[in-house]
Design a protein around this motif. Structure first.
Motif, short mmCIF file in Angstrom:
data_model
loop_
_atom_site.label_atom_id
_atom_site.label_comp_id
_atom_site.label_asym_id
_atom_site.label_seq_id
_atom_site.Cartn_x
_atom_site.Cartn_y
_atom_site.Cartn_z
N ILE A 1 0.83 -1.20 0.00
CA ILE A 1 0.00 0.00 0.00
C ILE A 1 0.87 1.25 0.00
CG2 ILE A 1 -1.71 1.29 1.36
CD1 ILE A 1 -2.67 -1.51 2.39
N ALA A 2 1.94 1.23 0.81
CA ALA A 2 2.85 2.37 0.86
C ALA A 2 3.51 2.62 -0.48
CB ALA A 2 3.91 2.14 1.95
N THR A 3 3.94 1.56 -1.14
CA THR A 3 4.60 1.71 -2.44
C THR A 3 3.66 2.37 -3.45
OG1 THR A 3 5.98 -0.23 -2.04
CG2 THR A 3 5.71 0.45 -4.33
N TRP A 4 2.41 1.92 -3.49
CA TRP A 4 1.42 2.51 -4.39
C TRP A 4 1.18 3.97 -4.04
CZ3 TRP A 4 -3.43 4.75 -3.73
CH2 TRP A 4 -4.18 4.94 -4.90
N TRP A 5 1.04 4.27 -2.75
CA TRP A 5 0.74 5.62 -2.31
C TRP A 5 1.88 6.59 -2.61
CZ3 TRP A 5 -2.51 9.13 -1.92
CH2 TRP A 5 -2.37 10.23 -1.07
N VAL A 6 3.12 6.17 -2.38
CA VAL A 6 4.27 7.02 -2.67
C VAL A 6 4.30 7.35 -4.16
CG1 VAL A 6 6.79 7.08 -2.78
CG2 VAL A 6 5.64 6.26 -0.71
N ARG A 7 4.04 6.37 -5.00
CA ARG A 7 4.07 6.60 -6.45
C ARG A 7 2.95 7.56 -6.88
NH1 ARG A 7 3.37 1.80 -7.90
NH2 ARG A 7 1.20 1.87 -8.60
N VAL A 8 1.75 7.33 -6.36
CA VAL A 8 0.62 8.19 -6.72
C VAL A 8 0.82 9.60 -6.19
CG1 VAL A 8 -1.83 8.59 -6.25
CG2 VAL A 8 -1.06 6.34 -7.01
N HIS A 9 1.24 9.71 -4.94
CA HIS A 9 1.39 11.01 -4.29
C HIS A 9 2.43 11.88 -4.97
CE1 HIS A 9 2.22 13.97 -1.07
NE2 HIS A 9 0.98 13.72 -0.68
N SER A 10 3.44 11.24 -5.53
CA SER A 10 4.51 11.99 -6.18
C SER A 10 4.28 12.17 -7.67
CB SER A 10 5.87 11.31 -5.94
OG SER A 10 5.85 9.99 -6.48
N GLY A 11 3.20 11.61 -8.20
CA GLY A 11 2.92 11.70 -9.63
C GLY A 11 2.44 13.07 -10.05
N SER A 12 2.60 13.38 -11.32
CA SER A 12 2.22 14.70 -11.84
C SER A 12 1.08 14.64 -12.85
CB SER A 12 3.43 15.36 -12.50
OG SER A 12 3.94 14.55 -13.55
N ARG A 13 0.69 13.47 -13.29
CA ARG A 13 -0.39 13.36 -14.26
C ARG A 13 -1.73 13.65 -13.59
NH1 ARG A 13 0.42 7.55 -16.84
NH2 ARG A 13 0.56 7.09 -14.61
N ALA A 14 -2.71 14.02 -14.39
CA ALA A 14 -4.02 14.39 -13.86
C ALA A 14 -4.66 13.22 -13.11
CB ALA A 14 -4.93 14.85 -15.00
N ALA A 15 -4.51 12.02 -13.65
CA ALA A 15 -5.11 10.85 -13.00
C ALA A 15 -4.47 10.61 -11.64
CB ALA A 15 -4.94 9.62 -13.88
N GLU A 16 -3.16 10.80 -11.54
CA GLU A 16 -2.46 10.61 -10.27
C GLU A 16 -2.85 11.69 -9.26
OE1 GLU A 16 1.63 8.42 -11.75
OE2 GLU A 16 1.42 10.59 -12.00
N ARG A 17 -3.01 12.92 -9.74
CA ARG A 17 -3.44 13.99 -8.83
C ARG A 17 -4.84 13.72 -8.29
NH1 ARG A 17 -1.11 17.32 -12.89
NH2 ARG A 17 -3.19 17.93 -13.61
N ARG A 18 -5.71 13.18 -9.14
CA ARG A 18 -7.06 12.85 -8.68
C ARG A 18 -7.02 11.74 -7.63
NH1 ARG A 18 -10.26 8.82 -10.03
NH2 ARG A 18 -9.03 8.29 -11.88
#
Length: 387
Positions: free
Chosen positions: A338-355
């Motif tokens: 869960i942490a690995t997924w969250w770190v990747r999403v939280h640091s992402g810049s694409r619109a889908a990741e920001r959502r």
């Protein structure tokens, strides 16, 4: 537990292992106890009680199609693990619930493997379970292909009734049962409920296609019900997941309808909440046990007192992460995944990741950003190999 491939997971050059997409396994991380603040010396000994059949599962993945009569096909990946009731038990344990299972285990190599995996690797309490001499452990072969799977099972009834073993389960905060037309809510679960446990239920596929209302009547004993959309619509004689959900609220305080990659919807009449969330679409290697992972994750959130939408999102995430790995029980994510997924999403810049970062913002409190999971992975369960 041994790993698939070379000894200790090293490649031919002695470097760090290269995990094939079809045989990757969840990460190992620090255990997390979400209920630590609620524990007391006179409280329940465990968080979740379960009783049922543990199967020895062999899962074959990466098939283009199942074999036709008289033919042979290649499977790109494989794994073996405890299945059946073990799917939900392992998923709950990896998320920090103290989990106990009452089940029969043969005294064959399959039974040895399942017992060791659950008790030693996954920290599941088997004090109420029993080893049965001269009894063949239940066995399933699962063929995963095109986002779905087919299964072949061989089993003999346990000489020792499950009900008898389940009476030995410690007092729990919650118990999980699977409803069916052929029996009422088991006595062990009713006893747990009388001692304060919340009963969570799902239901299996009705091969008779009768979908009797007597199954829904059993929900009067339950705290929550978590069927999938097809099951919910079939039992309620409705034409949409939303209509099925509305009908189920007449039977149980918390009703949840799961709809695969389309997400889930639920009503909690105890907190006066309703919620509907989208699914998370990830590359699926093996969907076996995804529903069990969803159920375990929803139980975790409910016992922790989370808002309904948060419970649904967390359960959707855990179920989606599980389909990226082989096997039912051992594909269940832990906090490191869960942490690995969250770190990747939280640091992402694409619109889908920001959502997603906004929708799953509650993970910031559960998985602190300074914390990073280890890169060590859980051993892929392969029977017969020892270090």
């Amino acid at each position: 537990m041994a790993t698939n491939g070379r000894a200790k997971g090293e490649n031919a050059a002695g470097h760090e292992p290269e995990y094939d997409k079809l045989e990757t396994t969840p990460l190992v991380g620090e255990p997390r106890d979400l209920l630590a603040g609620e524990r007391s010396s006179d409280g329940p000994e465990i968080d979740l009680a379960l009783s049922g059949t543990v199967f020895f599962d062999i899962v074959l993945t990466g098939l283009v199609a199942p074999p036709a009569s008289g033919t042979e096909v290649d499977a790109e990946g494989m794994g073996s693990c405890p299945g059946g009731v073990a799917n939900l038990a392992v998923a709950a344990s990896r998320l920090g619930l103290r989990t106990a299972v009452a089940a029969a285990f043969g005294e064959d190599v399959y039974g040895d493997f399942c017992w060791e995996t659950l008790s030693e690797q996954e920290m599941v309490d088997l004090g109420a379970s029993r080893r049965i001499p001269d009894w063949h452990s239940p066995f399933t072969v699962s063929l995963a292909y095109r986002g779905d799977r087919s299964m072949v099972t061989h089993e003999h009834p346990s000489p020792l009734p499950l009900e008898e073993m389940a009476r030995g389960l410690p007092r729990a905060r919650a118990a999980f049962i699977s409803l069916g037309a052929d029996a009422d809510v088991p006595e062990w679960a009713l006893e747990q409920s009388a001692n304060g446990a919340k009963l969570f239920a799902d239901v299996g596929w009705d091969d008779s296609q009768r979908w009797p209302e007597s199954v829904l009547e059993q929900l009067r004993h339950c705290h929550a019900f978590m069927p999938n959309a097809i099951e919910a619509m079939s039992y309620t004689r409705t034409g949409s997941p939303a209509s099925a959900l509305a009908a189920l609220t007449e039977y149980v305080p918390i009703a949840v309808v799961t709809d695969g990659p389309r997400g889930a919807l639920a009503v909690d009449q105890l907190t006066d909440e309703s919620a509907e969330v989208d699914g998370l679409v990830m590359d699926a290697i093996d969907t076996t046990g995804a529903g069990d992972v969803f159920g375990a994750s929803f139980i975790v959130g409910t016992l922790a007192g989370w808002p309904l939408e948060q419970r649904l999102r967390f359960a959707n995430l855990c179920a989606a992460l599980s389909v990226q790995h082989t096997g039912g029980s051992l594909s269940a994510p832990g906090w490191a995944d869960i942490a690995t997924w969250w770190v990747r999403v939280h640091s992402g810049s694409r619109a889908a990741e920001r959502r997603l970062a906004e929708e799953y913002g509650f993970l910031s409190d559960l998985v602190p950003m300074p914390w990073r999971p280890t890169d060590r992975r859980r051993a892929s369960a392969t029977i017969g190999l020892r270090h």
